[in-house]
Design an enzyme around this catalytic site. Structure first.
Site, PDB file in Angstrom:
ATOM      1  N   ASN A 129      64.677  33.024  -6.481  1.00  0.00           N
ATOM      2  CA  ASN A 129      65.411  34.144  -5.908  1.00  0.00           C
ATOM      3  C   ASN A 129      66.921  33.887  -5.861  1.00  0.00           C
ATOM      4  OD1 ASN A 129      65.753  36.620  -4.790  1.00  0.00           O
ATOM      5  ND2 ASN A 129      64.960  36.096  -2.764  1.00  0.00           N
ATOM      6  N   HIS A 184      54.405  40.307   8.112  1.00  0.00           N
ATOM      7  CA  HIS A 184      55.760  40.248   8.672  1.00  0.00           C
ATOM      8  C   HIS A 184      56.058  41.507   9.478  1.00  0.00           C
ATOM      9  CE1 HIS A 184      58.041  37.179   5.965  1.00  0.00           C
ATOM     10  NE2 HIS A 184      56.843  36.764   6.242  1.00  0.00           N
ATOM     11  N   ARG A 216      53.795  37.553  11.959  1.00  0.00           N
ATOM     12  CA  ARG A 216      55.090  36.926  12.208  1.00  0.00           C
ATOM     13  C   ARG A 216      55.997  37.978  12.819  1.00  0.00           C
ATOM     14  NH1 ARG A 216      59.665  35.087   7.832  1.00  0.00           N
ATOM     15  NH2 ARG A 216      60.354  37.225   8.197  1.00  0.00           N
ATOM     16  N   TYR A 247      68.342  37.314  10.334  1.00  0.00           N
ATOM     17  CA  TYR A 247      67.332  37.093   9.301  1.00  0.00           C
ATOM     18  C   TYR A 247      66.041  37.836   9.630  1.00  0.00           C
ATOM     19  CZ  TYR A 247      63.262  35.503   7.096  1.00  0.00           C
ATOM     20  OH  TYR A 247      62.080  35.524   6.437  1.00  0.00           O
ATOM     21  N   ASP A 284      59.950  32.683  12.392  1.00  0.00           N
ATOM     22  CA  ASP A 284      60.727  31.929  11.397  1.00  0.00           C
ATOM     23  C   ASP A 284      62.166  31.794  11.876  1.00  0.00           C
ATOM     24  OD1 ASP A 284      61.014  32.257   7.747  1.00  0.00           O
ATOM     25  OD2 ASP A 284      61.859  30.817   9.163  1.00  0.00           O
ATOM     26  N   HIS A 327      64.431  30.018  10.281  1.00  0.00           N
ATOM     27  CA  HIS A 327      65.204  30.065   9.016  1.00  0.00           C
ATOM     28  C   HIS A 327      66.368  29.078   9.003  1.00  0.00           C
ATOM     29  CE1 HIS A 327      66.031  32.402   5.283  1.00  0.00           C
ATOM     30  NE2 HIS A 327      64.738  32.615   5.410  1.00  0.00           N
ATOM     31  N   GLU A 363      58.839  28.150  12.436  1.00  0.00           N
ATOM     32  CA  GLU A 363      59.056  27.711  11.060  1.00  0.00           C
ATOM     33  C   GLU A 363      60.522  27.424  10.780  1.00  0.00           C
ATOM     34  OE1 GLU A 363      57.900  30.813   8.407  1.00  0.00           O
ATOM     35  OE2 GLU A 363      59.104  30.032   6.767  1.00  0.00           O
ATOM     36  N   GLU A 414      59.159  25.641   2.746  1.00  0.00           N
ATOM     37  CA  GLU A 414      59.142  26.651   1.669  1.00  0.00           C
ATOM     38  C   GLU A 414      60.203  26.349   0.616  1.00  0.00           C
ATOM     39  OE1 GLU A 414      59.925  30.173   4.089  1.00  0.00           O
ATOM     40  OE2 GLU A 414      61.782  30.430   2.963  1.00  0.00           O
ATOM     41  N   ARG A 435      54.822  24.419   4.343  1.00  0.00           N
ATOM     42  CA  ARG A 435      55.042  25.747   3.782  1.00  0.00           C
ATOM     43  C   ARG A 435      55.178  25.762   2.253  1.00  0.00           C
ATOM     44  NH1 ARG A 435      54.832  30.205   4.713  1.00  0.00           N
ATOM     45  NH2 ARG A 435      56.920  31.077   4.902  1.00  0.00           N
ATOM     46  N   HIS A 454      54.048  29.522   1.517  1.00  0.00           N
ATOM     47  CA  HIS A 454      55.052  30.582   1.461  1.00  0.00           C
ATOM     48  C   HIS A 454      54.496  31.733   0.611  1.00  0.00           C
ATOM     49  CE1 HIS A 454      59.430  31.568   0.043  1.00  0.00           C
ATOM     50  NE2 HIS A 454      59.132  32.246   1.112  1.00  0.00           N
ATOM     51  N   ASP A 464      59.711  37.512  -2.920  1.00  0.00           N
ATOM     52  CA  ASP A 464      60.399  36.961  -4.092  1.00  0.00           C
ATOM     53  C   ASP A 464      59.542  35.955  -4.838  1.00  0.00           C
ATOM     54  OD1 ASP A 464      61.467  35.949  -1.412  1.00  0.00           O
ATOM     55  OD2 ASP A 464      61.742  34.201  -2.693  1.00  0.00           O
ATOM     56  N   GLU A 518      50.959  33.118   3.945  1.00  0.00           N
ATOM     57  CA  GLU A 518      51.889  34.229   4.186  1.00  0.00           C
ATOM     58  C   GLU A 518      51.606  35.342   3.187  1.00  0.00           C
ATOM     59  OE1 GLU A 518      55.948  33.110   3.700  1.00  0.00           O
ATOM     60  OE2 GLU A 518      56.732  35.023   4.364  1.00  0.00           O
ATOM     61  N   TRP A 541      71.737  30.210   6.077  1.00  0.00           N
ATOM     62  CA  TRP A 541      71.169  31.572   6.193  1.00  0.00           C
ATOM     63  C   TRP A 541      69.700  31.492   6.510  1.00  0.00           C
ATOM     64  CZ3 TRP A 541      67.504  34.013   2.903  1.00  0.00           C
ATOM     65  CH2 TRP A 541      67.217  35.316   3.300  1.00  0.00           C
TER      66      TRP A 541
HETATM   67  C1  CS2 Z   1      61.180  33.539   4.454  1.00  0.00           C
HETATM   68  C2  CS2 Z   1      61.435  34.004   3.056  1.00  0.00           C
HETATM   69  O1  CS2 Z   1      59.021  34.403   4.172  1.00  0.00           O
HETATM   70  C3  CS2 Z   1      59.693  33.513   4.710  1.00  0.00           C
HETATM   71  O2  CS2 Z   1      59.237  32.628   5.432  1.00  0.00           O
HETATM   72  O3  CS2 Z   1      61.765  32.313   4.765  1.00  0.00           O
HETATM   73  O4  CS2 Z   1      61.308  35.372   3.030  1.00  0.00           O
HETATM   74  C4  CS2 Z   1      62.792  33.615   2.475  1.00  0.00           C
HETATM   75  O5  CS2 Z   1      63.807  34.197   3.260  1.00  0.00           O
HETATM   76  C5  CS2 Z   1      62.871  34.125   1.039  1.00  0.00           C
HETATM   77  O6  CS2 Z   1      61.771  33.615   0.327  1.00  0.00           O
HETATM   78  C6  CS2 Z   1      64.169  33.685   0.392  1.00  0.00           C
HETATM   79  O7  CS2 Z   1      64.185  34.085  -0.953  1.00  0.00           O
HETATM   80 MG    MG Z   2      60.559  31.138   5.969  1.00  0.00          MG
END
Ligand code: CS2
Ligand code: MG
Length: 402
Positions: free
Chosen positions: A37, A122, A147, A159, A210, A212, A236, A262, A283, A312, A316, A339, A402
């Site tokens: 991604n 999500h 989540r 995020y 998450d 992040h 996470e 992830e 992950r 994960h 993407d 996920e 991020w």
């Molecule tokens: C996130 C992802 O799903 C998750 O746990 O951390 O959506 C992540 O932000 C994306 O895969 C980034 O490309």
């Molecule tokens: Mg994540």
């Protein structure tokens, strides 16, 4: 059977995907996901310029030796681009193997260890009320695990909060969007969200969150402690995981389960975390983690140390990764959860597949191989356009994760 050709396709049905197709001299072909991604074309070049010439003429059944050839044969080994390319080849070779033997992938991985793969969806909202309402929608759709992400009072964006429902896509065309972050505002708010979620939906639904990569270890310890009354399934990516030992600081302060990985692409990224039992869930998934060939080794290591998988499964990662992961998930003993961010209908038309969702579980299906195909004609209709993931700055402008 020999590999006679391979082609890379870039398509953008609502978001960019990179797909590898490996063709054999017996007409069987295999498909692999090669999507990274925000850096898609780097993997395209790596595959076309450096990898495909090396696999032509090889026996596709020799997935272990081909993996070692592409991993050890690359002097500058590892890294996200290399391991994504290796993963794509590996997924395609396992797909060929399943098709040639006329068996679903899971039967090449030890068969089914469970009737289905528990997944989480999500839910997110711009504010507490909307986030709580969204969790309810996933519970009503039959999810056993959800989540929850939410806008943070005082921050313009954060995020995980989608612009539209179900299809959260962080990558945006044009230059990276800038998010603003405050750990203090976040840490003061999130426990209230989960208290309200438990008050609203009771104790049974699995709740996940998450972070992040945005906290320090002591901040993560504070969050974990404050969330203990709400017994989350996991928190996470609480911190960035380069210093794997840093998780000990968090571990010593809280029993809230920790998930990370992830962004990992090599078993070495997990070694201390797993062998010193610093995490509960890993992950890493087949797309980043070098395909099924390496993921089986990672899962075996994790099994020795009470660590379970939590692959994960964001938008993407294409349906090819989702399918490959489901065959992996249903077969290993130390499966934790998968996920499942639903792709758009346009994406599903480009990637016809045999996996399905029902009552909180997913099923890989019994088609030979991983069960996903790729519609080249349709893919041509959706040209690639560069898209970046956002970047993140603290309130004072300091660049952050991020
Ligand atoms: C996130 C992802 O799903 C998750 O746990 O951390 O959506 C992540 O932000 C994306 O895969 C980034 O490309
Ligand atoms: Mg994540």
């Amino acid at each position: 059977m020999k590999i006679k050709d391979a082609k890379v396709y870039v398509t953008c049905p609502d978001r960019n995907f990179v797909t590898l197709k490996v063709f054999t001299d017996e007409g069987v072909y295999g498909i692999g996901d090669a999507t990274l991604n925000g850096r898609e074309l780097s993997v395209v070049t790596y595959l076309e310029e450096y990898v495909i010439p090396l696999i032509i003429g090889k026996d596709p059944f020799q997935s272990e030796d081909i993996w070692q050839y592409l991993y050890r044969g690359e002097y500058w080994r590892g890294g996200a681009v290399t391991m994504t390319a290796i993963a794509a080849v590996d997924m395609a070779l396992w797909d060929i193997k399943g098709k040639a033997l006329n068996v679903p992938l899971y039967n090449l991985l030890g068969g089914k260890s469970r009737f289905g793969v528990m997944v989480y969806g999500h839910a997110n909202g711009k504010d507490m009320e909307e986030a709580i309402d969204e969790v309810g929608k996933y519970v009503d759709m039959g999810y056993l695990a959800v989540r929850a992400q939410c806008g943070i009072p005082g921050l313009p964006s954060t995020y995980g909060v989608a612009k539209e429902k179900l299809f959260y896509e962080p990558a945006q065309k044009g230059l990276p969007q800038e998010n603003i972050w405050s750990s203090e505002k976040y840490l003061n708010f999130i426990p209230i969200l989960f208290q309200k979620l438990r008050d609203t939906y009771g104790e049974d639904v699995h709740l996940l969150h998450d972070v992040h990569h945005r906290l320090t270890p002591t901040e993560a310890a504070r969050l974990g402690k404050n969330l203990e009354p709400y017994h989350l399934f996991w928190i996470e990516d609480v911190v960035t995981a380069e210093p794997q030992e840093g998780f000990r600081i968090i571990r010593e302060h809280t029993t809230t389960p920790l998930a990370v990985g992830e962004v990992f692409h090599d078993i070495w990224d997990t070694q201390v975390l797993i062998t010193q039992q610093l995490i509960d869930y890993l992950r890493m998934t087949v797309l980043r983690g070098g395909g099924l060939t390496q993921m089986r080794k990672v899962a075996a290591l994790a099994e020795l140390f009470h660590v379970r998988t939590g692959c994960h499964g964001a938008t993407d990662l294409s349906p090819v990764t989702m399918a490959s992961a489901l065959h992996f998930d249903i077969s290993i003993n130390n499966f934790g959860i998968q996920e499942f961010m639903r792709h758009t209908e346009k994406t599903y038309e480009v990637f016809p597949h045999s996996y399905s969702f029902k009552d909180g579980y997913m099923y890989p299906g019994d088609a030979p191989g991983h069960g996903v195909d790729f519609n080249e004609d349709l893919a041509k209709k959706y040209p690639y356009e560069r898209a970046y993931l956002p970047i993140n700055r603290k309130l004072d402008g300091t660049m952050w994760n991020w």
